[in-house]
Design a protein around this motif. Structure first.
Motif, mmCIF file in Angstrom:
data_model
loop_
_atom_site.group_PDB
_atom_site.id
_atom_site.type_symbol
_atom_site.label_atom_id
_atom_site.label_comp_id
_atom_site.label_asym_id
_atom_site.label_seq_id
_atom_site.Cartn_x
_atom_site.Cartn_y
_atom_site.Cartn_z
ATOM 1 N N GLY B 35 -17.228 14.008 15.042
ATOM 2 C CA GLY B 35 -18.242 13.121 14.478
ATOM 3 C C GLY B 35 -17.839 11.670 14.602
ATOM 4 O O GLY B 35 -18.648 10.826 14.987
ATOM 5 N N PHE B 36 -16.568 11.392 14.336
ATOM 6 C CA PHE B 36 -16.078 10.016 14.465
ATOM 7 C C PHE B 36 -16.170 9.539 15.904
ATOM 8 O O PHE B 36 -16.615 8.426 16.184
ATOM 9 C CB PHE B 36 -14.625 9.925 13.995
ATOM 10 C CG PHE B 36 -14.477 9.800 12.515
ATOM 11 C CD1 PHE B 36 -15.206 8.849 11.809
ATOM 12 C CD2 PHE B 36 -13.623 10.631 11.810
ATOM 13 C CE1 PHE B 36 -15.076 8.735 10.444
ATOM 14 C CE2 PHE B 36 -13.494 10.528 10.440
ATOM 15 C CZ PHE B 36 -14.221 9.578 9.756
ATOM 16 N N LYS B 38 -18.101 10.552 18.259
ATOM 17 C CA LYS B 38 -19.482 10.358 18.673
ATOM 18 C C LYS B 38 -20.040 9.057 18.099
ATOM 19 O O LYS B 38 -20.759 8.320 18.779
ATOM 20 C CB LYS B 38 -20.333 11.540 18.202
ATOM 21 C CG LYS B 38 -21.358 11.895 19.228
ATOM 22 C CD LYS B 38 -21.875 13.304 19.048
ATOM 23 C CE LYS B 38 -22.918 13.543 20.131
ATOM 24 N NZ LYS B 38 -23.865 14.549 19.774
ATOM 25 N N ALA B 39 -19.698 8.785 16.837
ATOM 26 C CA ALA B 39 -20.190 7.567 16.198
ATOM 27 C C ALA B 39 -19.645 6.333 16.898
ATOM 28 O O ALA B 39 -20.375 5.386 17.199
ATOM 29 C CB ALA B 39 -19.794 7.562 14.725
ATOM 30 N N SER B 42 -21.267 5.951 20.382
ATOM 31 C CA SER B 42 -22.631 5.420 20.424
ATOM 32 C C SER B 42 -22.658 3.938 20.086
ATOM 33 O O SER B 42 -23.527 3.211 20.556
ATOM 34 C CB SER B 42 -23.533 6.208 19.466
ATOM 35 O OG SER B 42 -23.294 5.807 18.150
ATOM 36 N N GLY B 43 -21.681 3.482 19.294
ATOM 37 C CA GLY B 43 -21.646 2.055 18.996
ATOM 38 C C GLY B 43 -21.038 1.250 20.131
ATOM 39 O O GLY B 43 -21.542 0.195 20.493
#
Lengths: 386, 195
Positions: B35-36, B38-39, B42-43
């Motif tokens: 999750g980290f 991916k976050a 995307s940023g």
């Protein structure tokens, strides 16, 4: 002395909290708001036992502007610009139900193309509002990217609405009998291009915010509002849907052309702050599907507005119509005595009803969870005060 | 209202059998790292994408048409920006309908005497608009039966004194020069402004 006791008990009956000197020093009374951005223009008084909130007393009314009284001195059309002031970010929706109620009173038939255009404007405005809310929710969770991205993408929707209505925020676009003007050339293509881009952005929002483990840990399981409590407290909109009740006015009592549109009512069963933050996001995604269908089904040409007399008036009577706004059910109850001015207008807003759940959710929570719970309620203080 | 209907799902929505939208399952330690990543991914992609911030005083947006106007044939508005008004002196009859409309809205329009002599304007009065009060709703344009009052693309009305915000009929007759030519371009790479 008995007089004082009487007055204290009288005040307590009215819901005021009296802190006597003999009260335990353990509790600390804290006034959140009304001028701090942490609460909007709204104050609530919390009592803390250590880090835990043991009592919460919402105190709305700081931005009360007497909108309902103001309507009694203006005719049905002059009322439009000031009625959108309570929620300028959702100004098409707040005049939508007003227009519907006035049309019912005066018996005006709205042309089909006009119905589509105002449904499109209302869906675009829902995106604008929800993006604004999402930006605020992001920054109060300490996620500043989630403040910048929705604020930027909101600008693109504002540009679209500016092309359509002529104003960036307060559109004054809906009018009893239809909409003020027809869509400009090339609007459909521009809108569709924007929706395609925006759906891609929503995926990124999900990656960076909703599926971010930090946000999940911060919001999941915080502020549970069970289905029974949600129904008992009378909350509405995304807060109600996040508690597992699939209720949307667009589906339950379709207005204008919504009965021709195929969409799902988005709801979740986890009933925590995360669900309340995620349901508006799902609504935005569903709103894109609705917009595509509306643009597709809109008649190519035709009237957009029924002919009005200079001072529209109807027979004496009353009407109540409501729409699904960004914050839930938004209804207008209008009594007319046959004159061009309404006799009484009552605005029923979603924000006020969601605010009633605030003491229920905050008591027992930590003070640090206050912004997470409060902003997830989709509460807009100015609308609640009217 | 909600309590009466929401105890069971409303019948109209049951036709297409709504199912609750479940978010992805809670993050177990194994997926937390994913999750980290991916976050952050995307940023960080956006480091390479051009920003679409409008550099306002240098760049100005292009608007639809010449401003909000009223179509005499169809009796509806023509889409356009609702900026500062323009008053056509050869059409205004001094009927005061714009001022009467504005009375209940912003009280921004007052009728003032003008020196000009027009056959169609015997009273020689024309609207004067106070932009400190105007809310730019454009209902005065809808109300004008002689198509004398329209709105333009000019929105830069800031001034140092309140008196300068009051536009006399002579000032309102001047067609403003607005030179916005930047458009938003949305393509596969994202949104950007193009001059």
């Amino acid at each position: 002395m008995a007089d004082l006791e009487d007055r204290i008990s009288e005040s307590q009956k009215m819901g005021m909290q009296i802190v006597k000197e003999s009260d335990d020093d353990r509790l600390m009374t804290l006034s959140v708001g009304p001028q701090h951005p942490g609460s909007g223009h709204f104050r609530f008084i919390v009592k803390l036992d250590g880090d835990y909130i043991v009592h919460c007393d919402p105190d709305p009314g700081y931005v009360h502007r007497g909108e309902e009284k103001m309507t009694e001195y203006r005719n049905f059309i002059q009322n439009i610009p000031h009625l959108e002031r309570p929620v300028i970010h959702d100004s098409t929706n707040i005049t939508y139900s007003y227009s519907l109620a006035v049309e019912e009173l005066t018996g005006i038939e709205v042309p089909r193309r006009g119905q589509f255009i105002r449904a499109i404007a209302s869906e675009l405005n829902r995106q604008v509002y929800t993006l604004y809310w999402l930006a605020i929710y992001g920054i109060f969770l300490g996620h500043s990217t989630m403040f910048m991205w929705p604020t930027g993408d909101r600008e693109l929707f504002i540009d679209l609405l500016e092309a359509l209505t002529g104003a960036r925020v307060t559109h004054a676009f809906n009018i009893p009998g239809g909409v003020r003007n027809d869509v400009p050339d090339g609007f459909k293509d521009r809108c569709l291009r924007q929706i395609t881009y925006y759906e891609k952005r929503l995926k990124e929002y999900e990656d960076i915010f909703y599926n971010n483990p930090l946000v999940r840990q911060r919001t999941e399981g915080v502020g549970i509002l069970t289905k029974e409590d949600a129904i008992r407290l009378g909350v509405t909109g995304s807060v109600l849907r996040a508690s597992g009740v699939p209720y949307d006015i667009r589906k339950a009592e379709p207005y204008d052309v919504y009965n021709e549109i195929d969409f799902k009512v988005q709801y979740m069963k986890t009933a925590d702050s995360f669900a309340r933050a995620y349901v508006p996001f799902l609504d935005m995604r569903e709103s894109c599907h609705i917009l595509r269908q509306l643009l597709d089904k809109m008649p190519e040409a035709g009237e957009v507005r029924a002919k009005l007399q200079a001072n529209p008036r109807g027979p004496p009577g009353e009407a109540y119509r409501r729409v699904e706004s960004g914050r839930g059910a938004l209804g207008y109850y209008i009594i007319s005595d046959g004159t061009p001015k309404p006799y009484r207008v009552k605005i029923s807003v979603g924000s006020f009803r969601n605010m009633l759940a605030l003491p229920h959710l905050l008591v027992g929570a930590k003070m640090g969870d206050m912004p997470v719970i409060y902003w997830a309620l989709n509460y807009w203080p100015v609308e609640a005060d009217r | 209202m909600t309590s009466s209907t929401s105890s069971s799902p409303p019948s109209s929505s049951s036709s297409h059998s709504p199912s609750p939208s479940f978010p992805p399952k809670s993050h177990t330690p194994a997926t937390t790292a994913a999750g980290f990543i991916k976050a952050i991914e995307s940023g960080s992609k956006h480091l390479l994408i051009k920003r679409f911030t409008l550099r306002y005083p240098e760049q100005k947006l292009k608007f639809v048409g010449d401003g909000y106007q009223f179509d005499p044939k169809r009796a509806v508005g023509i889409a356009g920006l609702r900026g500062r008004h323009i008053l056509y002196h050869d059409k205004c009859t001094g009927c005061q309908l714009c001022a009467i409309t504005c009375e209940g809205i912003a009280e921004a329009i007052g009728m003032v005497r003008v020196d000009e002599q027009w056959k169609h304007n015997k009273k020689a009065i024309m609207p004067q608009i106070d932009y400190g009060k105007c809310v730019f709703c454009g209902l005065c344009v809808d109300a004008c039966p002689f198509y004398a009052l329209f709105m333009t693309n000019d929105y830069e009305l800031a001034s140092f004194t309140k008196e300068h915000l009051i536009y006399t009929p002579a000032q309102l007759a001047i067609k403003p020069k607005y030179s916005g030519d930047v458009e938003i371009k949305i393509d596969d790479h994202g949104a950007s402004h193009h001059g």
